[in-house]
Design an enzyme around this catalytic site. Structure first.
Site, mmCIF file in Angstrom:
data_model
loop_
_atom_site.group_PDB
_atom_site.id
_atom_site.type_symbol
_atom_site.label_atom_id
_atom_site.label_comp_id
_atom_site.label_asym_id
_atom_site.label_seq_id
_atom_site.Cartn_x
_atom_site.Cartn_y
_atom_site.Cartn_z
ATOM 1 N N SER A 137 -2.513 -17.559 6.887
ATOM 2 C CA SER A 137 -3.130 -16.234 6.898
ATOM 3 C C SER A 137 -4.456 -16.286 7.642
ATOM 4 C CB SER A 137 -3.361 -15.743 5.467
ATOM 5 O OG SER A 137 -4.234 -14.633 5.512
ATOM 6 N N MET A 171 -6.325 -4.447 5.774
ATOM 7 C CA MET A 171 -6.802 -3.805 4.529
ATOM 8 C C MET A 171 -7.622 -2.575 4.887
ATOM 9 S SD MET A 171 -8.174 -7.153 2.550
ATOM 10 C CE MET A 171 -7.213 -8.647 2.418
ATOM 11 N N HIS A 217 0.994 -7.847 7.285
ATOM 12 C CA HIS A 217 0.975 -7.411 5.881
ATOM 13 C C HIS A 217 -0.016 -6.259 5.764
ATOM 14 C CE1 HIS A 217 -0.308 -8.631 1.489
ATOM 15 N NE2 HIS A 217 0.318 -7.472 1.525
ATOM 16 N N MET A 265 3.385 -10.747 -4.059
ATOM 17 C CA MET A 265 1.960 -11.087 -4.162
ATOM 18 C C MET A 265 1.743 -11.941 -5.412
ATOM 19 S SD MET A 265 0.618 -9.934 -1.491
ATOM 20 C CE MET A 265 -0.992 -10.621 -1.917
ATOM 21 N N ASP A 307 2.543 -14.877 -1.334
ATOM 22 C CA ASP A 307 1.210 -14.753 -0.731
ATOM 23 C C ASP A 307 0.137 -14.705 -1.811
ATOM 24 O OD1 ASP A 307 -0.941 -14.096 0.894
ATOM 25 O OD2 ASP A 307 -0.186 -12.111 1.448
HETATM 26 C C1 DX5 Z 1 -4.672 -11.383 0.066
HETATM 27 C C2 DX5 Z 1 -3.944 -11.554 1.374
HETATM 28 C C3 DX5 Z 1 -3.567 -12.971 1.626
HETATM 29 C C4 DX5 Z 1 -4.727 -13.934 1.675
HETATM 30 C C5 DX5 Z 1 -4.258 -15.159 0.987
HETATM 31 O O1 DX5 Z 1 -4.728 -10.071 -0.305
HETATM 32 O O2 DX5 Z 1 -2.763 -10.791 1.422
HETATM 33 O O3 DX5 Z 1 -2.713 -13.119 2.748
HETATM 34 O O4 DX5 Z 1 -5.175 -14.245 2.963
HETATM 35 O O5 DX5 Z 1 -5.327 -16.030 0.861
HETATM 36 P P1 DX5 Z 1 -5.238 -17.348 -0.028
HETATM 37 O O6 DX5 Z 1 -4.110 -18.188 0.523
HETATM 38 O O7 DX5 Z 1 -6.588 -17.974 0.174
HETATM 39 O O8 DX5 Z 1 -4.980 -16.928 -1.438
HETATM 40 ZN ZN ZN Z 2 -1.204 -11.239 3.020
#
Ligand code: DX5
Ligand code: ZN
Length: 217
Positions: free
Chosen positions: A8, A37, A66, A137, A175
């Protein structure tokens, strides 16, 4: 078939994104995971389509986008034009999910449906055969570096059972809080794609960490 790894870029160095994109290009990673986001669906703002477009110019691997945004159906053309291979929309953000999935396919992308930690996989019963991937998630979306929610492993197993029962080939991606320890348990439960942000980019040897995540058996 062995599982895929999708670093990511949320945890990448935004002051030198090119270096991190090239690192992923030259690693064993399978996809780039790009987190959008909007400050409304989630309490944070990341980056948008112009950045993804720049990433896609350098990326030699598919972009897994995403969208943590409200009304993701409004941006299907933008996501396609930014270079996405997979467009993930949140179940919780789509009143007419079946229509959105159809529109993503019509635009020439793979369609992923994402579930927040509180959303049960059983709600996918009547849409599973239409989607290419389910993104579970394993943290509440919005931030990298959060603690893995344990219940996610059971969710993966339950979803895998649904997919096999229906004779489908839907991918399961997970994720949030994925590292070597949680990754192993997720792969054992049936995960096909591991997203990892901080586990990769906070490691002194990101290429080596991607190799280790790929080597989970
Ligand atoms: C969080 C994102 C993830 C994030 C994961 O809302 O969707 O993709 O980058 O980060 P880690 O692997 O550090 O939990
Ligand atoms: Zn993500």
């Amino acid at each position: 078939m062995s599982h895929k790894v999708a670093p990511s870029l949320l945890s990448a160095n935004f002051l030198n994104l090119q270096a991190d994109v090239e690192m992923v290009n030259n690693s064993q990673a399978d996809w780039f995971h790009c987190d959008v986001m909007d400050g409304s669906f989630v309490p944070n703002i990341s980056f948008g389509f112009p950045i993804i477009k720049q990433i896609s110019k350098l990326a030699k691997k598919p972009l897994d986008v995403h969208l943590m945004i409200v009304n993701p159906d409004k941006y299907i053309t933008e996501v396609k034009e930014a270079g996405a291979y997979m467009m993930n929309v949140h179940y919780e953000a789509c009143t007419h999910l079946h229509r959105v999935v159809g529109a993503i396919h019509d635009a020439g992308m793979k369609a992923g449906v994402t579930l927040n930690p509180h959303t049960p996989v059983s709600l996918l019963e009547d849409i599973l055969h239409d989607v290419d991937m389910v993104l579970l998630m394993s943290v509440n979306p919005g931030f990298g570096g959060q603690k893995f929610i344990e219940h996610s492993v059971a969710k993966v197993a339950k979803l895998k059972e649904m997919i096999l029962r229906k004779n489908l080939h839907t991918l399961i991606e997970v994720d949030g809080g994925v590292n070597l320890e949680t990754g192993k348990r997720l792969v054992d439960a049936g995960a096909d794609v591991l997203v990892a942000g901080s586990a990769v980019f906070a490691d002194p040897d990101p290429t080596g960490m991607i190799h280790k995540l790929k080597s989970i058996v």
